[in-house]
Write an enzyme that holds these catalytic residues in place. Structure first.
Site, PDB file in Angstrom:
ATOM      1  N   ASP A 224       0.794  -1.230   0.000  1.00 51.15           N
ATOM      2  CA  ASP A 224       0.000   0.000   0.000  1.00 51.15           C
ATOM      3  C   ASP A 224       0.829   1.284   0.000  1.00 51.15           C
ATOM      4  O   ASP A 224       0.319   2.359   0.306  1.00 51.15           O
ATOM      5  CB  ASP A 224      -0.997   0.002   1.172  1.00 51.15           C
TER       6      ASP A 224
ATOM      7  N   ARG B  53       1.004   6.964  -0.150  1.00 54.97           N
ATOM      8  CA  ARG B  53       0.270   5.990   0.669  1.00 54.97           C
ATOM      9  C   ARG B  53      -1.108   5.862   0.045  1.00 54.97           C
ATOM     10  O   ARG B  53      -1.809   6.839  -0.156  1.00 54.97           O
ATOM     11  CB  ARG B  53       0.184   6.496   2.121  1.00 54.97           C
TER      12      ARG B  53
ATOM     13  N   ASP C   4      -5.446  -1.086   3.632  1.00 53.41           N
ATOM     14  CA  ASP C   4      -4.339  -1.521   4.477  1.00 53.41           C
ATOM     15  C   ASP C   4      -3.987  -2.940   4.055  1.00 53.41           C
ATOM     16  O   ASP C   4      -4.859  -3.810   4.014  1.00 53.41           O
ATOM     17  CB  ASP C   4      -4.775  -1.491   5.947  1.00 53.41           C
ATOM     18  N   THR C   5      -2.731  -3.157   3.720  1.00 54.88           N
ATOM     19  CA  THR C   5      -2.262  -4.504   3.396  1.00 54.88           C
ATOM     20  C   THR C   5      -1.407  -5.005   4.555  1.00 54.88           C
ATOM     21  O   THR C   5      -0.859  -4.206   5.310  1.00 54.88           O
ATOM     22  CB  THR C   5      -1.429  -4.524   2.087  1.00 54.88           C
TER      23      THR C   5
ATOM     24  N   GLU D 193       1.746  -6.144   6.640  1.00 57.35           N
ATOM     25  CA  GLU D 193       3.093  -5.576   6.612  1.00 57.35           C
ATOM     26  C   GLU D 193       4.120  -6.552   6.029  1.00 57.35           C
ATOM     27  O   GLU D 193       3.967  -7.767   6.142  1.00 57.35           O
ATOM     28  CB  GLU D 193       3.538  -5.194   8.033  1.00 57.35           C
TER      29      GLU D 193
ATOM     30  N   ARG E 155       3.437  11.617   3.895  1.00 61.61           N
ATOM     31  CA  ARG E 155       3.276  10.888   2.637  1.00 61.61           C
ATOM     32  C   ARG E 155       2.066  11.447   1.894  1.00 61.61           C
ATOM     33  O   ARG E 155       1.065  11.817   2.512  1.00 61.61           O
ATOM     34  CB  ARG E 155       3.064   9.391   2.895  1.00 61.61           C
TER      35      ARG E 155
END
Length: 160
Positions: A10, A24, A29-30, A32, A75
């Protein structure tokens, strides 16, 4: 705009108007891949690899901005498209991301939730192990034991 560095599922770095910016991806949300505290989470590599392939095997990449322009880490926040396809939506449909970090930017929230629902109903990717994907992120303790850190229920459909 040009891809400079693929970071993870992501986050990517692009050269925009001569300046390298970390992007971002909005509303997802992927798991980690190299978090300083969380380390590598199940399916993080798969999500990261899917995003990398989408961005590297494209003719053009475009960004779409929403209400919020930057996050607390400075970001750039954006929806990312590869040859006109939403990278976020493709990750969600394949169970490689969850809808997350919903604040003011909501332009594509309904479409993203629908894509997430499809993956949940099919029990693919992050949704194959009850309790792994949560509203707060990912719970590796709930990852299905014996499936390895990154096996997918339908790998050809997901990453092919």
């Amino acid at each position: 705009m040009k891809l400079v560095e693929h970071v993870d599922g992501d986050t990517s770095k692009f050269r925009i108007d001569g300046k390298v910016e970390t992007i971002r991806y909005l509303l997802i949300d992927t798991p980690e891949t190299r978090h300083p505290e969380l380390g590598e989470q199940p399916l993080g590599k798969e999500a990261s690899e899917f995003t990398r392939k989408m961005l590297e095997n494209t003719h053009w990449i475009t960004l779409e901005y929403d209400v919020e322009k930057r996050d607390k880490y400075n970001r750039v926040l954006a929806y990312v498209y590869a040859d006109g396809k939403s990278v976020q939506e493709e990750l969600l449909k394949r169970g490689l991301a969850r809808v997350g970090y919903v604040y003011e930017s909501r332009r594509h929230l309904e479409v993203f939730r629908e894509a997430e629902d499809i993956a949940q109903e099919k029990k693919i990717g992050i949704w194959q192990c009850p309790g792994y994907a949560t509203d707060e992120g990912y719970n590796p303790e709930k990852w299905c034991k014996g499936k390895g850190s990154g096996s997918l229920r339908h790998p050809n459909k997901l990453l092919g």
